[in-house]
Design a protein around this motif. Structure first.
Motif, PDB file in Angstrom:
ATOM      1  N   LEU A 127       0.841  -1.208   0.000  1.00  0.00           N
ATOM      2  CA  LEU A 127       0.000   0.000   0.000  1.00  0.00           C
ATOM      3  C   LEU A 127       0.873   1.253   0.000  1.00  0.00           C
ATOM      4  N   THR A 128       1.943   1.225   0.775  1.00  0.00           N
ATOM      5  CA  THR A 128       2.822   2.398   0.871  1.00  0.00           C
ATOM      6  C   THR A 128       3.532   2.655  -0.455  1.00  0.00           C
ATOM      7  N   GLU A 129       3.889   1.552  -1.142  1.00  0.00           N
ATOM      8  CA  GLU A 129       4.555   1.700  -2.448  1.00  0.00           C
ATOM      9  C   GLU A 129       3.603   2.261  -3.517  1.00  0.00           C
ATOM     10  N   ASP A 130       2.324   2.084  -3.315  1.00  0.00           N
ATOM     11  CA  ASP A 130       1.331   2.513  -4.321  1.00  0.00           C
ATOM     12  C   ASP A 130       1.021   4.002  -4.124  1.00  0.00           C
ATOM     13  N   THR A 131       2.031   4.845  -4.392  1.00  0.00           N
ATOM     14  CA  THR A 131       1.898   6.273  -4.043  1.00  0.00           C
ATOM     15  C   THR A 131       0.838   6.984  -4.884  1.00  0.00           C
ATOM     16  N   ASP A 132       0.637   6.549  -6.131  1.00  0.00           N
ATOM     17  CA  ASP A 132      -0.431   7.241  -6.892  1.00  0.00           C
ATOM     18  C   ASP A 132      -1.791   6.533  -6.803  1.00  0.00           C
ATOM     19  N   HIS A 133      -1.918   5.685  -5.787  1.00  0.00           N
ATOM     20  CA  HIS A 133      -3.227   5.123  -5.435  1.00  0.00           C
ATOM     21  C   HIS A 133      -3.936   4.455  -6.603  1.00  0.00           C
ATOM     22  N   LYS A 134      -3.190   3.604  -7.280  1.00  0.00           N
ATOM     23  CA  LYS A 134      -3.780   2.819  -8.381  1.00  0.00           C
ATOM     24  C   LYS A 134      -4.723   1.745  -7.826  1.00  0.00           C
ATOM     25  N   ILE A 135      -4.406   1.234  -6.634  1.00  0.00           N
ATOM     26  CA  ILE A 135      -5.244   0.181  -6.049  1.00  0.00           C
ATOM     27  C   ILE A 135      -6.574   0.793  -5.597  1.00  0.00           C
ATOM     28  N   LYS A 136      -7.656   0.264  -6.138  1.00  0.00           N
ATOM     29  CA  LYS A 136      -8.983   0.808  -5.815  1.00  0.00           C
ATOM     30  C   LYS A 136      -9.684  -0.005  -4.723  1.00  0.00           C
ATOM     31  N   ALA A 137      -9.314  -1.261  -4.608  1.00  0.00           N
ATOM     32  CA  ALA A 137      -9.976  -2.105  -3.603  1.00  0.00           C
ATOM     33  C   ALA A 137      -9.005  -3.172  -3.106  1.00  0.00           C
ATOM     34  N   GLN A 154      -9.581  -5.890  10.992  1.00  0.00           N
ATOM     35  CA  GLN A 154      -9.379  -4.568  11.588  1.00  0.00           C
ATOM     36  C   GLN A 154      -7.951  -4.072  11.336  1.00  0.00           C
ATOM     37  N   ALA A 155      -6.983  -4.987  11.369  1.00  0.00           N
ATOM     38  CA  ALA A 155      -5.590  -4.592  11.132  1.00  0.00           C
ATOM     39  C   ALA A 155      -5.382  -4.123   9.689  1.00  0.00           C
ATOM     40  N   LEU A 156      -6.196  -4.626   8.764  1.00  0.00           N
ATOM     41  CA  LEU A 156      -6.105  -4.151   7.383  1.00  0.00           C
ATOM     42  C   LEU A 156      -6.557  -2.702   7.291  1.00  0.00           C
ATOM     43  N   ARG A 157      -7.601  -2.367   8.048  1.00  0.00           N
ATOM     44  CA  ARG A 157      -8.044  -0.968   8.081  1.00  0.00           C
ATOM     45  C   ARG A 157      -6.924  -0.075   8.622  1.00  0.00           C
ATOM     46  N   THR A 158      -6.271  -0.524   9.689  1.00  0.00           N
ATOM     47  CA  THR A 158      -5.171   0.257  10.256  1.00  0.00           C
ATOM     48  C   THR A 158      -4.062   0.438   9.215  1.00  0.00           C
ATOM     49  N   ALA A 159      -3.758  -0.630   8.487  1.00  0.00           N
ATOM     50  CA  ALA A 159      -2.705  -0.541   7.462  1.00  0.00           C
ATOM     51  C   ALA A 159      -3.088   0.463   6.375  1.00  0.00           C
ATOM     52  N   LEU A 160      -4.341   0.435   5.953  1.00  0.00           N
ATOM     53  CA  LEU A 160      -4.805   1.397   4.939  1.00  0.00           C
ATOM     54  C   LEU A 160      -4.707   2.821   5.468  1.00  0.00           C
ATOM     55  N   ASP A 161      -5.146   3.005   6.700  1.00  0.00           N
ATOM     56  CA  ASP A 161      -5.142   4.356   7.275  1.00  0.00           C
ATOM     57  C   ASP A 161      -3.718   4.862   7.458  1.00  0.00           C
ATOM     58  N   GLU A 162      -2.834   4.004   7.938  1.00  0.00           N
ATOM     59  CA  GLU A 162      -1.451   4.442   8.161  1.00  0.00           C
ATOM     60  C   GLU A 162      -0.760   4.782   6.852  1.00  0.00           C
ATOM     61  N   ALA A 163      -1.129   4.066   5.780  1.00  0.00           N
ATOM     62  CA  ALA A 163      -0.559   4.380   4.466  1.00  0.00           C
ATOM     63  C   ALA A 163      -1.319   5.532   3.805  1.00  0.00           C
ATOM     64  N   GLU A 164      -2.337   6.054   4.497  1.00  0.00           N
ATOM     65  CA  GLU A 164      -3.231   7.088   3.942  1.00  0.00           C
ATOM     66  C   GLU A 164      -3.693   6.683   2.539  1.00  0.00           C
ATOM     67  N   HIS A 165      -4.115   5.446   2.453  1.00  0.00           N
ATOM     68  CA  HIS A 165      -4.518   4.887   1.165  1.00  0.00           C
ATOM     69  C   HIS A 165      -6.044   4.825   1.072  1.00  0.00           C
TER      70      HIS A 165
END
Ligand SMILES: *Cc1c(COP(=O)(O)O)cnc(C)c1O
Length: 396
Positions: A127-137, A154-165
């Motif tokens: 997620l962090t590597e995907d800087t231009d937010h190509k991943i939609k889901a 729940q940990a996946l949500r945290t990972a998304l939020d921390e990556a601001e994805h």
């Protein structure tokens, strides 16, 4: 001689045992589908379905199985070419991704194999590597029924939020809704899919797609959307015929009403979760003792990563198949087959313990397995059943 005559027990991970009450509720003349009792009753299903998922957002009902719900979820949020991150921990997670690919998504699979849960750190990296937010889901399963692993949604949500994805978090709860604890809104899940025939104790034929407003905003752009799977008319009960995109699944709806009464109104959701937890613990206690003097082991080593709805067990070379056949021919219990993705499938069998199950059903299965191991001369610690009984005695 065979002892299989008597009431047969289908202990596979779906369809689960349908309570007699649910079957009886379905046994009735066809109701009017345009007005009256059925239409009024269906309105009462929605709040209970939301309670079970822990959400105040939307739930769309479909006449289909879990695969239909997969497709419904995908086409409402994706356009052809959209990138989707697929998290594989068994056949079902991978299968949902294959469907996304077949529909025209650009899928990236992170496959964690059939013996472990999702490695959240690895997901966070991607997620962090995907800087231009190509991943939609991001597609994940809470419980992959093929391996019986329980993932930390729940940990996946945290990972998304921390990556601001901004990718949508999508969870397949077909196996475990109403069995393993789940809180859609608190855990920040955007889309969740479930079926009626596992924890919800209703014969196969209905499935549900839950979605929040972020997911519904994606619906505005999604060019995969098709009329039948469109979730919008399905949350607008004003014109009931459109609500199900045609004739309502009349009898299933009555069965589902009865099942939801049992779960939400009578036993209560937290008690239903607790019952599943104790029965699962009883199974694991037996496996642990059997494994002390033989090849038996649960597929997932760590207990907090196991589902309370289904357990995949390795009984040693060829023994999963032999035991399943022995149980069916001699004992009146059908156990679950192994699914694709395991190296030596005949070593395994799956025990379904979802939905309408109680102490005697679980102890009956375990007693049969212990008898079967004795009959087939599969080495095992001799007091597994006692260990399971102890769990039940202490909890009850
Ligand atoms: C059962 C199941 C499915 C598939 O559901 P069907 O009703 O067989 O289409 C998908 N995902 C999970 C996790 C399941 O347990």
């Amino acid at each position: 001689m065979s002892l299989s005559q008597g009431r047969h027990y289908l202990a596979i991970p779906g369809p689960s045992v349908a309570p007699d009450r649910v079957l009886q509720a379905m046994h009735r003349p066809s109701p009017n589908i345009y007005r009256g009792e059925l239409v009024d009753m269906v309105a009462t299903l929605v709040p209970d379905l939301k309670t079970i998922a822990g959400t105040a957002h939307n739930v769309a009902m479909y006449i289909c199985n879990g695969h239909g719900a997969w497709e419904a979820a995908l086409v409402n949020i994706l356009s052809r070419g959209d990138k989707v991150l697929v998290l594989g921990t068994g056949r079902f997670g991978i299968g949902w991704g294959e469907m996304a690919k077949a529909l025209g998504a650009d899928t990236q699979l992170l496959d964690f194999g059939p013996h472990s849960d999702i490695d959240i750190a690895r997901v966070a990296e991607v997620l962090t590597e995907d800087t231009d937010h190509k991943i939609k889901a991001v597609l994940a399963v809470q419980v992959d029924t093929s391996t019986s692993v329980k993932n930390d949604i729940q940990a996946l949500r945290t990972a998304l939020d921390e990556a601001e994805h901004p990718a949508l978090l999508c969870s397949d709860n077909i196996a475990c809704l109403g069995c393993d604890e789940f809180h859609m809104d608190d855990w920040g899940v955007d889309v969740m899919v479930a079926g009626c025939q596992k924890g919800l104790m209703t014969p196969p034929g209905m499935a549900f797609v839950y979605f929040n407003d972020r997911a519904d905003a994606a619906r505005d752009r999604a060019n995969m959307a098709t009329p039948y799977w469109d979730w919008r008319p399905r949350i607008d009960p004003d014109y009931f015929y459109r609500y199900f995109c045609g004739t309502a699944p009349t009898h299933h709806l009555y069965g589902l009403r009865e099942a939801l009464d049992m779960i939400v109104k009578e036993e209560g959701l937290s008690q239903v979760w607790r019952r599943h937890a104790v029965l699962a613990e009883a199974i694991w206690a037996a496996l642990e003792v059997w494994g002390q003097a033989g090849p038996v082991r649960a597929n997932i080593t760590e207990r907090d990563k196991r589902s309370n709805a289904v357990t995949l067990v390795n009984f040693g070379p060829g023994n999963g198949l032999r035991l399943r056949e022995w149980m069916e021919a001699n004992y009146g219990v059908t156990l679950g087959i192994p699914l694709d993705g395991l190296d030596a499938p005949d070593d395994y069998l799956r025990i379904g313990h979802m939905g309408h199950v109680n102490g005697h059903m679980v102890l009956g299965v375990l007693a049969g397995l212990q008898a079967g191991m004795a009959a087939l001369q599969i080495p095992h610690g001799p007091t597994g059943l006692e260990a399971a009984m102890k769990v039940i005695a202490e909890a009850a």
